[in-house]
Motif scaffolding. Structure first.
Motif, mmCIF file in Angstrom:
data_model
loop_
_atom_site.group_PDB
_atom_site.id
_atom_site.type_symbol
_atom_site.label_atom_id
_atom_site.label_comp_id
_atom_site.label_asym_id
_atom_site.label_seq_id
_atom_site.Cartn_x
_atom_site.Cartn_y
_atom_site.Cartn_z
ATOM 1 N N LEU A 173 0.826 -1.213 0.000
ATOM 2 C CA LEU A 173 0.000 0.000 0.000
ATOM 3 C C LEU A 173 0.857 1.259 0.000
ATOM 4 O O LEU A 173 0.570 2.218 -0.708
ATOM 5 C CB LEU A 173 -0.944 0.013 1.205
ATOM 6 N N GLU A 174 1.931 1.250 0.794
ATOM 7 C CA GLU A 174 2.826 2.410 0.861
ATOM 8 C C GLU A 174 3.544 2.653 -0.462
ATOM 9 O O GLU A 174 3.943 3.775 -0.751
ATOM 10 C CB GLU A 174 3.825 2.247 2.007
ATOM 11 N N GLN A 175 3.707 1.601 -1.263
ATOM 12 C CA GLN A 175 4.334 1.743 -2.580
ATOM 13 C C GLN A 175 3.310 2.121 -3.650
ATOM 14 O O GLN A 175 3.640 2.186 -4.827
ATOM 15 C CB GLN A 175 5.054 0.453 -2.962
ATOM 16 N N GLY A 176 2.065 2.346 -3.242
ATOM 17 C CA GLY A 176 1.051 2.816 -4.167
ATOM 18 C C GLY A 176 0.278 1.739 -4.904
ATOM 19 O O GLY A 176 -0.494 2.028 -5.819
ATOM 20 N N ARG A 177 0.455 0.469 -4.524
ATOM 21 C CA ARG A 177 -0.283 -0.609 -5.171
ATOM 22 C C ARG A 177 -1.746 -0.558 -4.738
ATOM 23 O O ARG A 177 -2.041 -0.280 -3.584
ATOM 24 C CB ARG A 177 0.307 -1.962 -4.827
ATOM 25 N N ASP A 178 -2.640 -0.859 -5.654
ATOM 26 C CA ASP A 178 -4.060 -0.839 -5.298
ATOM 27 C C ASP A 178 -4.500 -2.193 -4.745
ATOM 28 O O ASP A 178 -3.794 -3.194 -4.845
ATOM 29 C CB ASP A 178 -4.940 -0.400 -6.467
ATOM 30 N N ALA A 179 -5.683 -2.193 -4.148
ATOM 31 C CA ALA A 179 -6.194 -3.385 -3.466
ATOM 32 C C ALA A 179 -6.305 -4.573 -4.409
ATOM 33 O O ALA A 179 -5.951 -5.702 -4.043
ATOM 34 C CB ALA A 179 -7.542 -3.081 -2.826
ATOM 35 N N GLU A 180 -6.799 -4.348 -5.622
ATOM 36 C CA GLU A 180 -6.959 -5.451 -6.574
ATOM 37 C C GLU A 180 -5.625 -6.103 -6.905
ATOM 38 O O GLU A 180 -5.526 -7.323 -7.012
ATOM 39 C CB GLU A 180 -7.646 -4.959 -7.847
ATOM 40 N N HIS A 181 -4.582 -5.291 -7.068
ATOM 41 C CA HIS A 181 -3.244 -5.817 -7.362
ATOM 42 C C HIS A 181 -2.737 -6.675 -6.194
ATOM 43 O O HIS A 181 -2.210 -7.768 -6.401
ATOM 44 C CB HIS A 181 -2.277 -4.658 -7.630
ATOM 45 N N ILE A 182 -2.929 -6.168 -4.987
ATOM 46 C CA ILE A 182 -2.463 -6.894 -3.801
ATOM 47 C C ILE A 182 -3.218 -8.211 -3.645
ATOM 48 O O ILE A 182 -2.614 -9.262 -3.393
ATOM 49 C CB ILE A 182 -2.604 -6.010 -2.544
ATOM 50 N N LEU A 183 -4.543 -8.183 -3.821
ATOM 51 C CA LEU A 183 -5.333 -9.410 -3.723
ATOM 52 C C LEU A 183 -4.923 -10.420 -4.789
ATOM 53 O O LEU A 183 -4.826 -11.618 -4.525
ATOM 54 C CB LEU A 183 -6.823 -9.092 -3.850
ATOM 55 N N SER A 184 -4.667 -9.936 -5.987
ATOM 56 C CA SER A 184 -4.239 -10.818 -7.074
ATOM 57 C C SER A 184 -2.897 -11.469 -6.749
ATOM 58 O O SER A 184 -2.720 -12.673 -6.956
ATOM 59 C CB SER A 184 -4.148 -10.024 -8.375
ATOM 60 N N GLN A 185 -1.956 -10.675 -6.242
ATOM 61 C CA GLN A 185 -0.647 -11.218 -5.854
ATOM 62 C C GLN A 185 -0.806 -12.304 -4.798
ATOM 63 O O GLN A 185 -0.170 -13.353 -4.859
ATOM 64 C CB GLN A 185 0.253 -10.111 -5.279
ATOM 65 N N PHE A 186 -1.643 -12.031 -3.803
ATOM 66 C CA PHE A 186 -1.821 -12.976 -2.717
ATOM 67 C C PHE A 186 -2.460 -14.267 -3.202
ATOM 68 O O PHE A 186 -2.048 -15.358 -2.819
ATOM 69 C CB PHE A 186 -2.673 -12.352 -1.612
ATOM 70 N N ASN A 187 -3.465 -14.146 -4.054
ATOM 71 C CA ASN A 187 -4.126 -15.340 -4.589
ATOM 72 C C ASN A 187 -3.149 -16.180 -5.402
ATOM 73 O O ASN A 187 -3.175 -17.411 -5.339
ATOM 74 C CB ASN A 187 -5.343 -14.960 -5.416
ATOM 75 N N THR A 188 -2.278 -15.524 -6.167
ATOM 76 C CA THR A 188 -1.254 -16.245 -6.919
ATOM 77 C C THR A 188 -0.310 -16.968 -5.965
ATOM 78 O O THR A 188 0.010 -18.143 -6.157
ATOM 79 C CB THR A 188 -0.460 -15.275 -7.817
ATOM 80 N N LEU A 189 0.131 -16.266 -4.922
ATOM 81 C CA LEU A 189 1.024 -16.863 -3.929
ATOM 82 C C LEU A 189 0.375 -18.072 -3.265
ATOM 83 O O LEU A 189 0.997 -19.131 -3.144
ATOM 84 C CB LEU A 189 1.417 -15.827 -2.876
#
Length: 102
Positions: A15-31
């Motif tokens: 979040l501090e690097q400016g990533r949006d929620a959808e990007h973060i959720l997508s990364q987590f789901n991939t992980l």
């Protein structure tokens, strides 16, 4: 055995690097998908192979004033839900007392 924790700090950094929620959720789901696939492969040769996700509950229902903190808390909650839905067993531990949820 693989133990993974610190998800809340990862979310905050994203979040501090400016990533949006959808990007973060997508990364987590991939992980999570990669972790589940790796665990399944390891279980073929070692039935005791297990992955533990240690995920924090944040806020206990208190809504932060800051928009960033609200998003951080919401994302953490959504990721905990996703991790729980993909897990075979889920435990809620508070002050050292555990309760099996799933």
């Amino acid at each position: 055995m693989l133990v993974m924790e610190g998800f809340e700090e990862w979310i905050k950094q994203e979040l501090e690097q400016g990533r949006d929620a959808e990007h973060i959720l997508s990364q987590f789901n991939t992980l999570l998908g990669q972790v589940r696939q790796s665990e399944a492969q390891r279980r073929q040769s070692d039935e005791n192979s297990v992955v533990f996700l240690i995920m924090l509950e944040m806020g206990r229902g208190i809504v932060p004033l800051s928009a960033l903190e609200r998003t951080w808390r919401d994302l953490n909650g959504w990721l905990v839900q996703q991790g729980s839905s993909l897990s075979d067993h889920v435990y809620y531990i508070w002050h050292g007392l555990g309760k099996k949820l799933k």
